[in-house]
Structure formats: C-alpha cells, structure tokens
Design a protein around this motif. Sequence first.
Motif, short mmCIF file in Angstrom:
data_model
loop_
_atom_site.label_atom_id
_atom_site.label_comp_id
_atom_site.label_asym_id
_atom_site.label_seq_id
_atom_site.Cartn_x
_atom_site.Cartn_y
_atom_site.Cartn_z
N ALA A 16 0.84 -1.20 0.00
CA ALA A 16 0.00 0.00 0.00
C ALA A 16 0.88 1.26 0.00
O ALA A 16 1.25 1.76 1.05
CB ALA A 16 -0.92 -0.01 1.21
N PRO A 17 1.22 1.74 -1.21
CA PRO A 17 2.02 2.96 -1.28
C PRO A 17 1.18 4.21 -1.05
O PRO A 17 -0.05 4.17 -1.22
CB PRO A 17 2.56 2.93 -2.71
N LEU A 18 1.85 5.27 -0.66
CA LEU A 18 1.16 6.53 -0.37
C LEU A 18 2.15 7.68 -0.49
O LEU A 18 3.27 7.58 0.03
CB LEU A 18 0.63 6.46 1.08
N TRP A 19 1.74 8.74 -1.17
CA TRP A 19 2.57 9.95 -1.18
C TRP A 19 2.12 10.84 -0.02
O TRP A 19 0.92 11.12 0.10
CB TRP A 19 2.39 10.76 -2.47
N VAL A 20 3.05 11.28 0.79
CA VAL A 20 2.73 12.30 1.78
C VAL A 20 3.39 13.59 1.28
O VAL A 20 4.59 13.60 0.98
CB VAL A 20 3.24 11.91 3.19
N VAL A 21 2.59 14.64 1.12
CA VAL A 21 3.09 15.88 0.52
C VAL A 21 2.90 17.06 1.46
O VAL A 21 2.28 16.94 2.51
CB VAL A 21 2.39 16.17 -0.84
N ASP A 22 3.44 18.20 1.04
CA ASP A 22 3.29 19.46 1.79
C ASP A 22 3.82 19.37 3.22
O ASP A 22 3.14 19.73 4.19
CB ASP A 22 1.80 19.90 1.85
N PHE A 23 5.01 18.90 3.34
CA PHE A 23 5.66 18.85 4.66
C PHE A 23 5.96 20.26 5.14
O PHE A 23 6.17 21.17 4.34
CB PHE A 23 6.98 18.08 4.56
N PRO A 24 6.02 20.46 6.46
CA PRO A 24 6.49 21.76 6.95
C PRO A 24 7.93 21.97 6.48
O PRO A 24 8.68 21.00 6.34
CB PRO A 24 6.45 21.59 8.47
#
Length: 585
Positions: free
Chosen positions: A422-430
């Motif tokens: 189950a891949p996932l992009w996590v974006v908009d990091f501080p």
Amino acid sequence: MYRSHSCGELREEHVGKAVTLAGWVQKSRDKGFVVWIDLRDRYGITQLVFDAERTAPELLEKARNLGREFVIQVKGQVIERASKNPNIPTGNIEVLVESIQLLNPSLTPPFTIENDTDGGEDLRMKFRYLDIRRNPVKENLIFRSKVAMAVRTYLSAAGFIEVETPYLIKSTPEGARDFVVPSRMNKGQFYALPQSPQTFKQLLMVGGLDKYFQIVKCFRDEDLRADRQPEFTQIDCEMAFVEQEDILNVFEGLTKHLLQEIKGISIGDFPRMTYDEAMQRYGNDKPDIRFGMEFCPLTPTGGTFGFNIFDSAELVVGISVPGCAHYTRKKIDALIDWVRRPQIGAKGMVWVKYNEDGSLSSSVNKFFDEAGLKAIAKQMEANPGDLMLILAGETHKTRTQLSALRMEMAQQLGLRDPKVFAPLWVVDFPLLELDEETGHYHAMHHPFTSPKPGQLALLDTDPGAVRANAYDLVLNGNEIGGGSIRIHDKQTQSVMFKHLGFTPEEAKAQFGFLMEAFQYGAPPHGGIAFGLDRLVAILGGQETIRDFIAFPKNNSGRDVMIDAPAPIDDEQLKELHLKWDRSTE
Ligand code: ASP
C-alpha cells in the motif's frame, strides 16, 4: 575447465552424460557399502554417489574422508536415482563419481550451513562469508541485485544518466553527524563522508545533465536505532525543469515498475495525503494504510466531558479496534501497560467496549453514563464488537502514542500482511521543525528545500506554518523515499540559511560553492532519494534491512567480521597530524 555443469542444473535428460562438477560438501551419509554426498554451489545441490559395487575402494575411502564444506571437483556419470527426491530440482538424478579432486579442505564450520541454521546472529556475522553460503542470505543478495538492476533499467530508459559523485567531501547536512576522514596532505583538515550526494546532484543540474541518478552509499553517524546502518544505499535522483508533479509521476512510475517486475503486482495510482492530514488521521507522517483504525478526535457534546483528564487535555483521540470488544480485563490491562512503557510514554488509556449485544462498558463508567458512552461510540463511528482505545494529552505526543498503539494492534491482529503493498505519497511537509531542546528551527528535510511559492515572507512571522514542496513516498508504514523541489536562487537560499541560524559568513564558508553556482544560471530543479536497503527488504516481505546487506554492521556500528572500527598505530596517527589522548582509554 572446472565444471561442465552447475550443481543445480542436471535433470533426467542428462542421464548417461559424463559431467564435471565443483562445489562444497554440504553433507555426507555413509551407509557402509554406499556413500552419498550432497554437493552444493550457488545454483543448487546435486547428490553424488559412491558404492562398493561400482566405485574403486580407494575412491570410496577418499569420499569417506571428505568433511563438511570441503571444496571438491568431481568427474562422473549422471544416473537415474533409485529413490527420487521431489523436493529439489535435481532430485531425479545423481552422479556416480569416477574421480575426486580435493580443491581445498575446510575447518568444521562454526554453524550449520543449512536454511535453518543453529548459528546465532553474532556468530553468523563474524563468519558472514559462511552465512552467505546459506540459501536465505544468498537469495536475499540475488534479490537485491535484481531490484537494483530493475531500477537501472527503468531509469536509463527514462533518460537518466548514472553519475558518480565523490565520497571525500565537505559536510552535507541531512540531519545527522558526519563521519570524518583526516587528510594527511592537508594538515589539520578533514573530509566528511557524504550523508547524501545532495549538493553534488544539484550541481549536476546546474551542469545541465537534466536527469541524474546514482545507486550510492551514504554515511550518517547517528546513534544507531534498531535496523539502521551507519552506511546505507540510496537510489539518488535529480531532475531539472520540473515541478513536484513531474517528480511524483516519474517515481510513482518507477515504484509501479518495481512492484510489477519484482512482485508481479500491478497497483493503480498512488493515493496522496498532506502531512497535516496524515498527522490528524494516523498521528504519523508515514502511515501504514493497509488497514483502517483511523484516528477519531473526541469533543464534548455539551460543553465539557465532565471528566477532568479529557477536559484538561489539548487532544482527546481514539481508535476503534474491530472485533476486540471481547478482550478480557487481563488483555486490556496488558495494553494499558504497553502504552505506559517509557518508550511510548502515555499516562493511561481509556477503553470503551461496544459489545456485540449493543451494550457499552468502559473504564470510565464513573464519569460517563450510557448516553455519554453512546455519544463517544457515535463520534468514533464504532460498530458492535469494536474496542475503543482512547488517549488524551498534548496533541503531538498523544498522536505519536496512539499511532504506536494503532501499529501494535494491527500487528496483534495480523493486519500488517507483507504480501499486501500500500504505497502513499505524503506531501506538503512543513519547511521547518522546532527543536524542542534548543528552541531553534531546523530544516525538516534539508536546507535546500524550497518553501511553497509565495510563503517566503511567512518565514518572518510564523516559521512553523511554512509548507515546503517536499514529499515522501511511504510503503506499508515505511518511508521508502523522500525529496523536494529545491531552492535555485542565491537570494532565497541566503534567506533560508539565515532562518536556520547561519551567519552570512558561516553560510558562505560551508555552502559558498552552491550559492556561487546558483549565480550561473541554475535551472529550477528537484529530486528524490529512495532507501534501497529498506525498499529491498519490504519488497522481499521482510523487516530487517541487515538481511539484505552482504556485510552489515551490528547495532553498535561494528563490523564484527573484520573487527572495525579499530585503533591505528602511533605512526599512522602522526602522519595524519592527529594526537590521541591515551589517558581517556
Ligand atoms: N538528499 C535527500 C535525502 O537523503 C533526498 C533528496 O532530497 O533528494 O533524504
């Protein structure tokens, strides 16, 4: 010619053929009038046979004297086996040996070279070359090579150029300490080993190479947590004239290709989630989304909860664990002890059972009547049979604790299936992160990451709120890759250094070369790096990266086989202009 065939190759169709094999003696069985030997090489095992009827007495005697792991070459004839072994590919045949050449004897190995060895971890690491002879380790290394090859094939086909960058460099901050190397020729000066090739790959973009990758060793001198290596391998990539979307597309493509090529699994478009959302829903910036149990924050229905621990907390948040309402008191107490361990650090835990019959029971019956518990169950969207586990306290800490509990419950319930991806992009990091100890901000990713367009001014007023064009690729709860769109102009980079607490002089001394390069037409650029060791381990369905590294270091950063690190002699110290204070030994 040492061998005509490998030990994994011979089949029934070879019966009657004269062959030469070479390999290691895995084991022998001596039945008096017959001796069988399993001969092993990388490709498999072939049974050799010697018997009193067909084999000369001296040869039979020679076979008897072969010990485990002796290296031999044999010549003989392939014959059909009387009793076949369906468990191995060569199980229908054996080789009737006509001559043996002893290539090298062996001491008795300190552990058995079998799939399930009797050797403990330390012993196996000390004699890693023997461990590598075992199938599971050998297969992991072959698997790793296959993954690396698939990466190279994909990226070259996409126009990436593999470029080597130097190992003897100056510090690149990726948030760890540097390993340093003293320079003999430059007294009192030191190289640093790269924590990553970050600045070099950016300079390659200034150099116009446009698409770069490298499968490269990186070095970070961190306090070793379990399953971290001081030297590890990255698939390091950079592209010019790109936006975040371009990078995500290319590397989603690479990841899909690997899943297809290596695992035969095709996966649709990867979901995306912002960092803030990941923290709210899973308490974690690398959530495992193979299973649910999402966070449900609780708010009082009528002004207060009427329960001081909840009312005084910054955050009250819980998870509904499906099908666990039947948990006994003892089992729940064990969970409470688990969250209260210092590693997790919760003060306590509230539980509410939504029993199968629709009734509710809880650890807070004193404070909540039936209607109160119902309101909690409703907010948590719990179903009959669910066990609700609730933590309260300071937002960040509580989320981190509940996130650990969520993973533990998933583990206990067998929801972390290594065959599911189950891949996932996590974006908009501080962009920045507050260091609680020093009270200073530091770069969450690294100092070269660019703030989102238009957010530069916010750095002065609310630095913690600035978001970056930075992204992580998460697979099954592990960060397997991370990158960002970079700053590519001197002015912005200077502002960034200033906010990270560098004086202009310090910034110039450490990163003058990069700022200078930015003045010669640096193109907009961005990139990503994948951790190859972890990626390979996950694709291989295993947890420990050490099992996929030929010569790993132990938890104290030591190579126990070659016994490194080790002292160097006074002569060498002198040559390096170093003085060692022996009184501290
Ligand atoms: N250099 C970064 C890292 O090692 C990756 C990147 O920004 O491309 O995490």
